[in-house]
Design a protein around this motif. Structure first.
Motif, PDB file in Angstrom:
ATOM      1  N   GLY A 118      29.030 -84.317   1.766  1.00 12.51           N
ATOM      2  CA  GLY A 118      30.277 -84.866   2.279  1.00 12.51           C
ATOM      3  C   GLY A 118      29.965 -86.177   2.964  1.00 12.51           C
ATOM      4  O   GLY A 118      28.824 -86.659   2.936  1.00 12.51           O
ATOM      5  N   ASP A 119      30.975 -86.751   3.592  1.00 16.63           N
ATOM      6  CA  ASP A 119      30.821 -88.034   4.270  1.00 16.63           C
ATOM      7  C   ASP A 119      30.048 -87.833   5.571  1.00 16.63           C
ATOM      8  O   ASP A 119      30.492 -87.102   6.465  1.00 16.63           O
ATOM      9  N   ILE A 120      28.903 -88.484   5.692  1.00 14.93           N
ATOM     10  CA  ILE A 120      28.081 -88.335   6.894  1.00 14.93           C
ATOM     11  C   ILE A 120      28.865 -88.740   8.135  1.00 14.93           C
ATOM     12  O   ILE A 120      28.809 -88.059   9.163  1.00 14.93           O
ATOM     13  N   GLY A 121      29.601 -89.842   8.047  1.00 13.81           N
ATOM     14  CA  GLY A 121      30.352 -90.328   9.199  1.00 13.81           C
ATOM     15  C   GLY A 121      31.414 -89.377   9.693  1.00 13.81           C
ATOM     16  O   GLY A 121      31.824 -89.426  10.855  1.00 13.81           O
ATOM     17  N   ARG A 122      31.879 -88.492   8.825  1.00 19.02           N
ATOM     18  CA  ARG A 122      32.897 -87.513   9.205  1.00 19.02           C
ATOM     19  C   ARG A 122      32.288 -86.118   9.364  1.00 19.02           C
ATOM     20  O   ARG A 122      32.989 -85.117   9.315  1.00 19.02           O
ATOM     21  N   SER A 123      30.975 -86.081   9.570  1.00 16.36           N
ATOM     22  CA  SER A 123      30.250 -84.823   9.785  1.00 16.36           C
ATOM     23  C   SER A 123      29.480 -84.918  11.096  1.00 16.36           C
ATOM     24  O   SER A 123      28.243 -85.014  11.102  1.00 16.36           O
ATOM     25  N   GLY A 169      23.666 -87.611   2.358  1.00 19.19           N
ATOM     26  CA  GLY A 169      25.100 -87.378   2.180  1.00 19.19           C
ATOM     27  C   GLY A 169      25.801 -88.632   1.719  1.00 19.19           C
ATOM     28  O   GLY A 169      25.175 -89.657   1.446  1.00 19.19           O
ATOM     29  N   TYR A 170      27.125 -88.565   1.623  1.00 15.91           N
ATOM     30  CA  TYR A 170      27.918 -89.722   1.250  1.00 15.91           C
ATOM     31  C   TYR A 170      28.035 -90.664   2.448  1.00 15.91           C
ATOM     32  O   TYR A 170      28.059 -90.223   3.601  1.00 15.91           O
ATOM     33  N   VAL A 171      28.108 -91.946   2.166  1.00 15.01           N
ATOM     34  CA  VAL A 171      28.303 -92.948   3.220  1.00 15.01           C
ATOM     35  C   VAL A 171      29.617 -93.665   2.930  1.00 15.01           C
ATOM     36  O   VAL A 171      29.644 -94.742   2.345  1.00 15.01           O
ATOM     37  N   ASP A 172      30.717 -93.032   3.357  1.00 14.74           N
ATOM     38  CA  ASP A 172      32.050 -93.589   3.123  1.00 14.74           C
ATOM     39  C   ASP A 172      32.649 -94.195   4.377  1.00 14.74           C
ATOM     40  O   ASP A 172      33.571 -94.996   4.299  1.00 14.74           O
ATOM     41  N   GLU A 188      31.944 -95.038   8.931  1.00 15.64           N
ATOM     42  CA  GLU A 188      30.946 -95.463   9.908  1.00 15.64           C
ATOM     43  C   GLU A 188      30.075 -94.296  10.371  1.00 15.64           C
ATOM     44  O   GLU A 188      30.573 -93.243  10.766  1.00 15.64           O
ATOM     45  N   ILE A 189      28.783 -94.493  10.322  1.00 18.83           N
ATOM     46  CA  ILE A 189      27.824 -93.514  10.817  1.00 18.83           C
ATOM     47  C   ILE A 189      27.596 -93.764  12.302  1.00 18.83           C
ATOM     48  O   ILE A 189      27.661 -94.895  12.783  1.00 18.83           O
ATOM     49  N   HIS A 190      27.326 -92.700  13.040  1.00 20.71           N
ATOM     50  CA  HIS A 190      27.083 -92.810  14.476  1.00 20.71           C
ATOM     51  C   HIS A 190      26.029 -93.889  14.730  1.00 20.71           C
ATOM     52  O   HIS A 190      24.956 -93.869  14.124  1.00 20.71           O
ATOM     53  N   PRO A 191      26.311 -94.823  15.635  1.00 20.87           N
ATOM     54  CA  PRO A 191      25.360 -95.927  15.866  1.00 20.87           C
ATOM     55  C   PRO A 191      23.983 -95.468  16.314  1.00 20.87           C
ATOM     56  O   PRO A 191      22.981 -96.120  16.019  1.00 20.87           O
ATOM     57  N   ASP A 192      23.894 -94.365  17.043  1.00 21.76           N
ATOM     58  CA  ASP A 192      22.584 -93.868  17.481  1.00 21.76           C
ATOM     59  C   ASP A 192      21.754 -93.388  16.295  1.00 21.76           C
ATOM     60  O   ASP A 192      20.526 -93.471  16.312  1.00 21.76           O
ATOM     61  N   VAL A 193      22.427 -92.865  15.269  1.00 24.91           N
ATOM     62  CA  VAL A 193      21.713 -92.456  14.044  1.00 24.91           C
ATOM     63  C   VAL A 193      21.100 -93.676  13.378  1.00 24.91           C
ATOM     64  O   VAL A 193      19.938 -93.668  12.951  1.00 24.91           O
ATOM     65  N   LEU A 194      21.884 -94.734  13.270  1.00 22.17           N
ATOM     66  CA  LEU A 194      21.403 -95.954  12.627  1.00 22.17           C
ATOM     67  C   LEU A 194      20.305 -96.632  13.440  1.00 22.17           C
ATOM     68  O   LEU A 194      19.437 -97.305  12.883  1.00 22.17           O
TER      69      LEU A 194
END
Length: 489
Positions: free
Chosen positions: A85-90, A111-114, A116-122
């Motif tokens: 699923g979408d990482i940003g929505r997980s 996962g999918y990158v649809d 924004e991913i959490h900035p701390d992850v990036l």
């Protein structure tokens, strides 16, 4: 006759050569196997100057503290965190990844990158995001869904298999979000078998119960999905579940012993001071040219986060707001409302059309409804600035819980939510940190009770939400998942 036997012999020989060649190629191209003799490593060169400036977020501080004399940090705990699923929505899977990285583990987040991913992850050098391509065709039609579903499964199978087997290193552990279970569990089992990886299933809900919302509980595909989910999950090394109720069902249904790992708010979700609330609200475009008094709160802000899917009936909120608007005409104590709805999903266009129709019909007088897709920081600020959070999650299984409520509690925001399912009391204590409802009329009554000019109950609920937010994600995660993965404090 001789010619026929010769033809059969030639065809058999050809098929044998093709099969043996295919098997040989498959064997020689199998993914590499995990070995604790060759752990992941981190070196000084892996960190940039920016990483060193934000040492806690990037993992550089952990590296400096635990590196060996030769400047190498041996990473014993490596985990593939998988969400189809979408990482940003997980958020839960992102929190898993951050907790593993914060305690010295290496993570491949797949996962999918649809969105924004959490900035701390990036920001973390201990986390590697491995994107997978989404299925290029989606449909809302039930008939087309049945036709395209097999193609989608095949697409997802090859994409996930390639990402886990060839685009990321062999890991000691694989942590898989379920659902979706098809084809995730099958691919995970294959990769774990080939790569000597230990599988952990993180149960958010049941895949077959979600499919039943679309096809009906007696549909053959639902029955097959239920069987598949049970068979493919039993042999996992360990299991987490989001509620105690789900642990009980897993034990009764499939004999699975799951560890309860409740959702808790992450560190970026914090209560806001009055000054910070006002500062954030003044930036919102929805309030431009409105005569709301931000200082005296002559209005109320309610927030709902939704995935715009069938398991969240948004019409309940719309009908409740219509009833509230009618009640307000006869009760001058009831304030105007500003409702902000966040999220993305397939049902959004339908409900936006419905909202526009209600506005044109004059049924939402003095009620502003705005939709938004916010950054992680702005979403946290929106929750911290609101007066009440609304959860419309109805639970297809009855034993899962909406993480959005946990996020709301993280900022000290009390919640009104759909309460007609078994696990609801595990999260919300009626009259202490929130209120439950089971109909649009019930939600309208809650809004009128809380906003009738006497703030005592709303203040009491907020105090309860603030108490709930004291226990954070890592407090819940480390004794359960951290101990399983043998991570250091």
């Amino acid at each position: 006759m001789d010619i026929n036997w010769l033809l059969v012999w030639e065809l058999t020989l050809t098929l044998a050569v093709i099969t043996s060649t295919a098997v040989t190629i498959f064997i020689f191209t199998l993914p590499s196997t995990y070995s604790h003799f060759h752990p992941h490593k981190a070196k000084e060169a892996d960190f940039t100057e920016d990483d060193k400036k934000r040492a806690e977020l990037s993992g550089y501080a952990y590296y400096q503290k635990h590196k060996e004399a030769d400047g190498v940090l041996k990473v014993d705990a490596s985990v593939q965190v998988v969400v189809l699923g979408d990482i940003g929505r997980s958020p839960r899977m992102q929190y898993h990844a951050l907790s593993i990285a914060d305690h010295g583990g290496h993570v491949d987040l797949v996962g999918y990158v649809d969105s924004e991913i959490h900035p701390d992850v990036l920001a973390s050098r201990m986390i590697n995001v491995v994107p997978i391509p989404p299925f290029p065709y989606a449909t809302k039609s039930k008939m087309l869904f049945l036709l395209t579903a097999p193609l989608k499964v095949l697409w997802q199978f090859q994409a996930l298999y390639h990402a886990l087997g060839y685009r990321s290193k062999a890991a000691k552990w694989m942590l898989v979000q379920n659902p979706p279970s098809i084809p995730t569990l099958l691919v995970a089992q294959l990769i774990c078998f080939f790569r000597n990886t230990r599988l952990v299933v993180d149960w958010h809900n049941f895949g077959y119960s979600i499919l039943a919302l679309r096809l009906g509980p007696q549909h053959p595909m639902v029955k097959v999905s239920e069987w598949y989910e049970g068979v493919l999950s039993r042999s996992a090394t360990a299991h987490f579940a989001v509620t105690n109720a789900m642990c009980r069902v897993l034990k009764q249904k499939w004999g699975i012993e799951a560890l309860p790992l409740h959702d808790r708010p992450a560190r970026h979700l914090q209560p806001l001071s009055q000054e910070r609330r006002l500062g954030f609200l003044r930036t919102r475009p929805e309030l431009k040219d409105q005569d709301f008094d931000l200082e005296t709160r002559s209005w109320r802000l309610i927030v709902s986060s939704t995935s715009w899917t069938p398991d969240e009936d948004f019409s309940v909120l719309l009908e409740a707001l219509v009833q509230y608007a009618i009640a307000r005409e006869g009760n001058e104590k009831l304030p105007r409302l500003w409702a902000v709805i966040t999220g993305k999903g397939p049902e959004k266009a339908h409900y936006m059309s419905r909202i526009e129709q209600l506005v044109q019909e004059g049924k939402l007088k003095d009620i502003i409804i705005a939709t938004a897709w916010l950054s992680t920081e702005d979403y946290a600020s929106l929750l911290g600035s609101a007066d009440l959070g609304i959860s419309l999650h109805t639970s297809s299984s009855g034993v899962d819980l909406p993480m959005k409520v946990v996020d709301m509690f993280g900022t000290g925001l009390p919640v009104a939510g759909w309460s007609k399912f078994e696990a609801w009391p595990e999260l919300v204590k009626e009259g202490e940190n929130g209120r439950g409802f089971q109909s649009a009329e019930g939600l309208s009554a809650v809004l009128q009770d809380l906003f009738d000019g006497d703030d005592r109950e709303l203040v009491r609920l907020r105090q309860g939400a603030l108490r709930e937010c004291e226990r954070r994600w890592d407090d819940e995660w480390m004794p359960v998942a951290g101990q399983l993965f043998r991570l250091k404090h």
